[in-house]
Design a protein around this motif. Sequence first.
Motif, mmCIF file in Angstrom:
data_model
loop_
_atom_site.group_PDB
_atom_site.id
_atom_site.type_symbol
_atom_site.label_atom_id
_atom_site.label_comp_id
_atom_site.label_asym_id
_atom_site.label_seq_id
_atom_site.Cartn_x
_atom_site.Cartn_y
_atom_site.Cartn_z
ATOM 1 N N LEU A 198 0.839 -1.193 0.000
ATOM 2 C CA LEU A 198 0.000 0.000 0.000
ATOM 3 C C LEU A 198 0.873 1.241 0.000
ATOM 4 N N PHE A 199 0.527 2.193 -0.886
ATOM 5 C CA PHE A 199 1.292 3.427 -1.036
ATOM 6 C C PHE A 199 0.485 4.631 -0.541
ATOM 7 N N GLY A 200 1.206 5.594 0.016
ATOM 8 C CA GLY A 200 0.615 6.888 0.348
ATOM 9 C C GLY A 200 -0.538 6.785 1.317
ATOM 10 N N GLU A 201 -1.603 7.530 1.031
ATOM 11 C CA GLU A 201 -2.751 7.561 1.945
ATOM 12 C C GLU A 201 -3.443 6.206 2.042
ATOM 13 N N LYS A 202 -3.238 5.319 1.050
ATOM 14 C CA LYS A 202 -3.853 3.986 1.122
ATOM 15 C C LYS A 202 -3.293 3.161 2.274
ATOM 16 N N SER A 203 -2.089 3.487 2.723
ATOM 17 C CA SER A 203 -1.528 2.781 3.880
ATOM 18 C C SER A 203 -2.307 3.096 5.155
ATOM 19 N N GLY A 204 -3.178 4.095 5.095
ATOM 20 C CA GLY A 204 -4.031 4.421 6.226
ATOM 21 C C GLY A 204 -5.241 3.521 6.360
ATOM 22 N N GLN A 205 -5.368 2.533 5.481
ATOM 23 C CA GLN A 205 -6.419 1.525 5.573
ATOM 24 C C GLN A 205 -5.794 0.254 6.153
ATOM 25 N N PRO A 206 -6.122 -0.135 7.400
ATOM 26 C CA PRO A 206 -5.447 -1.274 8.027
ATOM 27 C C PRO A 206 -5.466 -2.550 7.187
ATOM 28 N N GLY A 208 -6.138 -2.546 3.669
ATOM 29 C CA GLY A 208 -6.362 -1.990 2.349
ATOM 30 C C GLY A 208 -6.116 -2.985 1.235
ATOM 31 N N ASN A 209 -6.639 -2.670 0.064
ATOM 32 C CA ASN A 209 -6.502 -3.535 -1.107
ATOM 33 C C ASN A 209 -5.525 -2.928 -2.103
ATOM 34 N N PRO A 210 -4.432 -3.621 -2.415
ATOM 35 C CA PRO A 210 -3.501 -3.107 -3.416
ATOM 36 C C PRO A 210 -4.172 -2.958 -4.776
ATOM 37 N N GLY A 211 -3.700 -1.985 -5.534
ATOM 38 C CA GLY A 211 -4.262 -1.757 -6.862
ATOM 39 C C GLY A 211 -3.218 -1.174 -7.784
ATOM 40 N N LEU A 212 -3.638 -0.240 -8.618
ATOM 41 C CA LEU A 212 -2.756 0.341 -9.627
ATOM 42 C C LEU A 212 -2.232 1.715 -9.223
ATOM 43 N N LYS A 213 -2.316 2.031 -7.934
ATOM 44 C CA LYS A 213 -1.759 3.303 -7.461
ATOM 45 C C LYS A 213 -0.254 3.297 -7.691
ATOM 46 N N ARG A 214 0.265 4.408 -8.188
ATOM 47 C CA ARG A 214 1.696 4.520 -8.490
ATOM 48 C C ARG A 214 2.443 5.211 -7.338
ATOM 49 N N LEU A 215 3.662 4.805 -7.147
ATOM 50 C CA LEU A 215 4.474 5.320 -6.058
ATOM 51 C C LEU A 215 5.001 6.714 -6.376
ATOM 52 N N SER A 216 4.913 7.609 -5.399
ATOM 53 C CA SER A 216 5.404 8.979 -5.546
ATOM 54 C C SER A 216 6.319 9.328 -4.377
ATOM 55 N N ILE A 220 4.253 7.043 2.195
ATOM 56 C CA ILE A 220 4.469 5.905 3.098
ATOM 57 C C ILE A 220 4.237 4.635 2.285
ATOM 58 N N VAL A 221 5.042 3.618 2.546
ATOM 59 C CA VAL A 221 4.886 2.321 1.878
ATOM 60 C C VAL A 221 4.741 1.246 2.950
ATOM 61 N N LEU A 222 3.629 0.520 2.912
ATOM 62 C CA LEU A 222 3.362 -0.515 3.914
ATOM 63 C C LEU A 222 3.318 -1.885 3.239
ATOM 64 N N PHE A 223 4.118 -2.811 3.757
ATOM 65 C CA PHE A 223 4.096 -4.206 3.318
ATOM 66 C C PHE A 223 3.558 -5.068 4.459
ATOM 67 N N ASP A 224 2.585 -5.907 4.159
ATOM 68 C CA ASP A 224 2.086 -6.911 5.114
ATOM 69 C C ASP A 224 1.978 -8.214 4.341
#
Length: 366
Positions: A198-206, A208-216, A220-224
């Motif tokens: 999960l990248f950016g604000e999506k990491s704020g979803q405990p 969250g579902n990975p998708g096609l969001k691109r890294l900027s 924040i980058v979260l790996f689980d």
Amino acid sequence: MEKRLQKLINWQREHEIDLCFIQSKENIFYLTNFYSDPHERLMGLFLFKNSEPLFVCPKMEAGQAKEAGWNFDIICYGDHENPWDLIKEDLNKRKLHSIQKVAIEKEITSFSRVESLQQVVNHAEIVSVETILNEHRLIKDENELTSLKQAAELADFGVQVGMEALKNGVTEMEVLAMIEFELKKKGIREMSFSTMVLFGEKSGQPHGNPGLKRLSEGDIVLFDLGVVLDGYCSDITRTFVYKTYNEEQKKIYDTVLQANLAALAASKAGTRIGDLDQIARTIIADAGYGDYFPHRIGHGLGISVHEYPSMSHNNDGRLKEGMVYTIEPGIYIPSIGGVRIEDEVLITSTGFETLTKFSKEFTVVK
């Protein structure tokens, strides 16, 4: 395998339970060393007070069950057959006509299965077998610990792959695919849950579902992630920032790390389980983020990625040597993103050991 079966049968005799019916693939694996997902088909283990165990499975699974070491009676059936008819026939041959009490996994056994079972055992009293099986599975033996430690090493490797895959414009799914591809090259067929990148604000979803969001830059980058190895699961979460960061991100990270380390420091045999959650929660609340930590501190880990016990603040149970569980405090702010730091923990005779070893130092990926 037979020691585990006998231990459960001894409990069964002590509580005057005529029959245990076990159907979850996790408990069947624990008791038989055979792991399979039969989908909608019946796969069940029947244990008796004074008769040898019986295993029931589709014909396509029978050979693998025997290869796994099952040496007792087995009923295998085709898709055109009703396995309950064959089960009733077997019970009649064993002269088990007066079954009064049956133990089942109440939490996961469907109502239709209960109805089928009741027709075979003449509406016997039904009790739960889950509590005792949870207790038996709670303390890991040396073989289990070997598998869990190796699975944790592979989870560490997965985080390393993910971190090295980060570059401007890469998508969450592209990084996820790289992680799982490299793990499959090491022989991993199955992840212990859906991998999270999960990248950016999506990491704020405990969750969250990975998708096609691109890294900027500044994300924040979260790996689980975790793997299944020899039937045992791993589970790790690590959080990074990409290229640059702001002070709020750093403060959130430092708070979560402090909570993680404090809960670990309290991890020793005899500690009340709920205290671990409360220790971490107090640190996060005192930093002003109490409303942004919405889940428990962790969960048991083993054959299932989430198993007994639940490491919530109201759990009055005590830590015991041989337990394996997670410590995973987190702070999630929708407009900023989230940080979670998760370790696998083994309670030892001298305190604890973290099975996940990947660094928890605040890291800016360049």
